[in-house]
Design a protein around this motif. Structure first.
Motif, PDB file in Angstrom:
ATOM      1  N   ILE A 120       0.872  -1.162   0.000  1.00 20.25           N
ATOM      2  CA  ILE A 120       0.000   0.000   0.000  1.00 20.25           C
ATOM      3  C   ILE A 120       0.912   1.215   0.000  1.00 20.25           C
ATOM      4  CG2 ILE A 120      -2.195  -0.829   0.952  1.00 20.25           C
ATOM      5  CD1 ILE A 120      -1.252  -0.028   3.712  1.00 20.25           C
ATOM      6  N   GLU A 121       0.551   2.199  -0.807  1.00 18.47           N
ATOM      7  CA  GLU A 121       1.281   3.465  -0.773  1.00 18.47           C
ATOM      8  C   GLU A 121       0.414   4.444   0.004  1.00 18.47           C
ATOM      9  OE1 GLU A 121       2.850   5.139  -4.433  1.00 18.47           O
ATOM     10  OE2 GLU A 121       2.788   7.139  -3.554  1.00 18.47           O
ATOM     11  N   ILE A 122       0.961   4.950   1.089  1.00 17.96           N
ATOM     12  CA  ILE A 122       0.213   5.825   1.992  1.00 17.96           C
ATOM     13  C   ILE A 122       0.698   7.255   1.772  1.00 17.96           C
ATOM     14  CG2 ILE A 122      -0.335   6.299   4.411  1.00 17.96           C
ATOM     15  CD1 ILE A 122       0.726   3.267   4.858  1.00 17.96           C
TER      16      ILE A 122
ATOM     17  N   VAL B 148       9.471  17.783  -0.120  1.00 20.54           N
ATOM     18  CA  VAL B 148       9.854  18.924   0.712  1.00 20.54           C
ATOM     19  C   VAL B 148       9.829  20.206  -0.111  1.00 20.54           C
ATOM     20  CG1 VAL B 148      11.730  19.953   2.069  1.00 20.54           C
ATOM     21  CG2 VAL B 148      11.382  17.473   2.127  1.00 20.54           C
ATOM     22  N   SER B 149       9.234  21.252   0.450  1.00 23.38           N
ATOM     23  CA  SER B 149       9.360  22.586  -0.136  1.00 23.38           C
ATOM     24  C   SER B 149       9.545  23.575   0.999  1.00 23.38           C
ATOM     25  CB  SER B 149       8.120  22.943  -0.968  1.00 23.38           C
ATOM     26  OG  SER B 149       6.985  23.053  -0.127  1.00 23.38           O
ATOM     27  N   VAL B 150       9.935  24.793   0.650  1.00 21.63           N
ATOM     28  CA  VAL B 150      10.040  25.838   1.679  1.00 21.63           C
ATOM     29  C   VAL B 150       9.298  27.081   1.191  1.00 21.63           C
ATOM     30  CG1 VAL B 150      12.263  25.029   2.579  1.00 21.63           C
ATOM     31  CG2 VAL B 150      12.223  26.738   0.754  1.00 21.63           C
TER      32      VAL B 150
ATOM     33  N   PHE C 265       2.270  27.314  -1.381  1.00 25.25           N
ATOM     34  CA  PHE C 265       3.402  26.417  -1.190  1.00 25.25           C
ATOM     35  C   PHE C 265       4.490  26.731  -2.206  1.00 25.25           C
ATOM     36  CE2 PHE C 265       0.414  22.848   0.454  1.00 25.25           C
ATOM     37  CZ  PHE C 265       0.472  23.384   1.726  1.00 25.25           C
ATOM     38  N   GLY C 266       5.720  26.442  -1.841  1.00 23.74           N
ATOM     39  CA  GLY C 266       6.819  26.528  -2.792  1.00 23.74           C
ATOM     40  C   GLY C 266       6.872  25.279  -3.664  1.00 23.74           C
ATOM     41  N   THR C 267       7.808  25.274  -4.604  1.00 25.73           N
ATOM     42  CA  THR C 267       7.994  24.094  -5.456  1.00 25.73           C
ATOM     43  C   THR C 267       8.685  22.999  -4.645  1.00 25.73           C
ATOM     44  OG1 THR C 267       8.248  25.538  -7.348  1.00 25.73           O
ATOM     45  CG2 THR C 267       9.045  23.271  -7.591  1.00 25.73           C
TER      46      THR C 267
END
Ligand code: ADP
Ligand code: MG
Length: 485
Positions: A157-159, A203-205, A213-215
């Motif tokens: 399963i991909e959660i 992860v983005s910042v 949200f950032g890229t």
């Protein structure tokens, strides 16, 4: 370059691939066991040879549904498998059977607690069933790549989490909680080294206060909690530096290198469209009836949070002790068996399991399943403390002998003559002897040096080889040492 991280906020979403503990593959009868000789456990269905037809493993579906129920998610009454197309040498079919628009599990949640005690809820967007691919082995092939297809068709399963996570520490807390849950449910062995539970970190910042949200970048297949923490921290720092230097983040897949603690670009992110998802025509849609889902709900084991709350309420344990004892199901079961077998107070049992048993296992490098002292045996020992046959101190000596395989508590107590002396005339006799042997100290105590009381306790315990009942020793000494008259 030094950057002012105070101005920045990280946004993190995790995708976890969790191998389901079925004995056979998700669409075939081939075995899933780990570690067999390469290419001995993949059958024609796993390879997608012409003319084969996949059939869904009912056990994999049951496990996916039990996960969904455990995270309070919606179970799709009807879901479908889709083909996800890409070329890779360890995927001979040219597509992976996965789920796309209609996953089995949607809209769940996981509550996490951080080290500072603060709590937070992380949303689970979805969890879908899919088959694993084979493995490309780049090492030890003299510059060539080997392909092992044993893993092809292993159920996963991909959660997928919501981008609710804000730091590496939160990411680790989420992963540990998820890991504990799937192991409790008995749907995953949780072995991260073997890849049974692996994480992709998105992860983005963004600057604090920024609404958008950032890229993001996606760091693939990180397989330990510590590496996840390092990879995320590195990626946050890297992205801030790039942006502060006037650059921009490109959406890409990255790889973490544990040796350097850094991530590096692997490939730019394909658009989801590139996979040309379409419903797999070989597999019927899955229909989960309300009765089927209810049956699975009823069969769910007691989950970690509920167990912890029960341990606090029923046994009067502290939140910390209850947390340690319910960390793993076998340990919780062991503790309950000790309480039952000993008839001793739960708090005493908790102390012994947490301090003495776990300490001994740690020294031996064993887990609870390999404990040389069974719950029955430890219960037997603690029962002897409870009925005052031996003191807590002597019990430590007996326990050591039990760990060394010298037998059960009663046998060791008998063989070593460790039965506690509760007979008061016998203790008084020892006290008289000690008083006679130490006239100076006696004089000192009687002239007001109260501290010498401890000296006498020590001497009496020593003379009785630790066997005198400490409560009785204290009480009788007070009487005897008091100035005469
Ligand atoms: P893909 O298949 O492209 O990896 P998914 O929807 O399967 O996309 O997974 C996306 C993951 O990335 C989710 O866990 C989601 O929470 C996370 N995510 C989405 N946008 C961002 C972002 N801007 N920053 C960090 N994580 C993000
Ligand atoms: Mg992804």
């Amino acid at each position: 370059m030094s950057v002012n991280t105070m101005e920045w906020e990280a946004v993190i979403g995790l995708e976890v691939h969790c191998q389901l503990l079925t004995r056979s593959k998700i669409f075939s009868g081939a075995p899933t066991a780990y570690g067999a000789a390469p290419n001995t456990q993949a059958c024609a269905v796993d390879l997608g040879l012409p003319g084969v037809l996949p059939v869904l493993n009912g056990e994999a579906l049951r496990m996916a549904v039990s996960f969904g129920l455990a995270v309070g998610a919606q179970i799709a009454p009807r879901c479908v498998f889709a083909r996800k197309h890409y070329f890779y040498p360890d995927l001979p079919k040219g597509y992976q059977i996965s789920q796309y628009e209609l996953p089995i599990v949607a809209k769940g949640r996981l509550d996490i607690v951080l080290d500072d005690g603060s709590a937070k809820t992380v949303g689970i967007t979805r969890a879908h069933m899919e088959e694993d691919a084979g493995k490309s082995l780049h090492e030890s092939f003299h510059g060539q790549t080997g392909i092992d297809l044993n893993r092809a068709g292993t159920p996963l399963i991909e959660i997928v989490s919501e981008p609710d996570i804000r730091s590496a520490a939160e990411a680790v807390a989420y992963l540990k909680k998820l890991h504990q849950l799937v192991v409790y449910l008995g749907i995953c062995d949780g072995n991260m080294q073997e890849g049974s539970f692996r994480c992709d970190a998105n992860v983005s910042v963004r600057r604090k206060g920024e609404a958008r949200f950032g890229t993001r970048t996606e760091t693939k297949n990180v397989n330990s909690f510590r590496y996840v923490e390092k990879a995320i921290d590195y990626e946050i720092q890297r992205q801030i530096e790039v942006i502060e230097a006037g650059g921009r983040i490109v959406q890409e897949t990255r790889l973490f290198n544990p040796d350097t603690g850094q991530t590096r670009a692997m490939r730019s992110k394909e658009d989801a469209n590139d996979y040309r998802y379409f419903p797999d025509p070989d597999l019927l849609p899955i229909v989960c009836s309300a009765e089927y889902i209810e049956e699975i709900r009823k069969a769910l084991p007691e989950l970690p949070e509920a167990k912890k709350a029960r341990f606090e309420a029923a046994f009067g344990l502290s939140a910390y002790d209850a947390g340690v004892l319910t960390g793993e199901r076998p340990l919780a079961d062991y503790f309950e068996a000790v309480v039952k077998a000993s008839g001793a107070e739960a708090k005493l049992c908790a102390n012994w399991v947490i301090t003495d048993l776990l300490g001994a296992l740690n020294k031996l490098g064993k887990d609870i399943g390999g404990s040389p002292v069974s719950a029955q045996a430890l219960g037997g020992l603690l029962g002897r403390i409870a009925d005052k046959t031996i003191s807590g101190k002597i019990a430590k000596e007996v326990f050591e002998a039990m760990v060394a395989g010298e037998g059960d508590a009663d046998a060791i107590i008998k063989a070593k003559g460790l039965v506690q002396i509760t007979d008061e005339p016998a203790i008084v006799a020892v006290i008289d002897q000690v008083m006679q042997a130490n006239p100076e100290q006696l004089k000192g105590y009687r002239s007001g040096k109260d501290k010498l009381f401890g000296f006498f306790v020590g001497q009496v315990m020593k003379a009785s080889q630790g066997k005198a009942n400490p409560d009785a020793v204290n009480r009788l000494l007070k009487e005897k040492l008091a100035p005469p008259g």
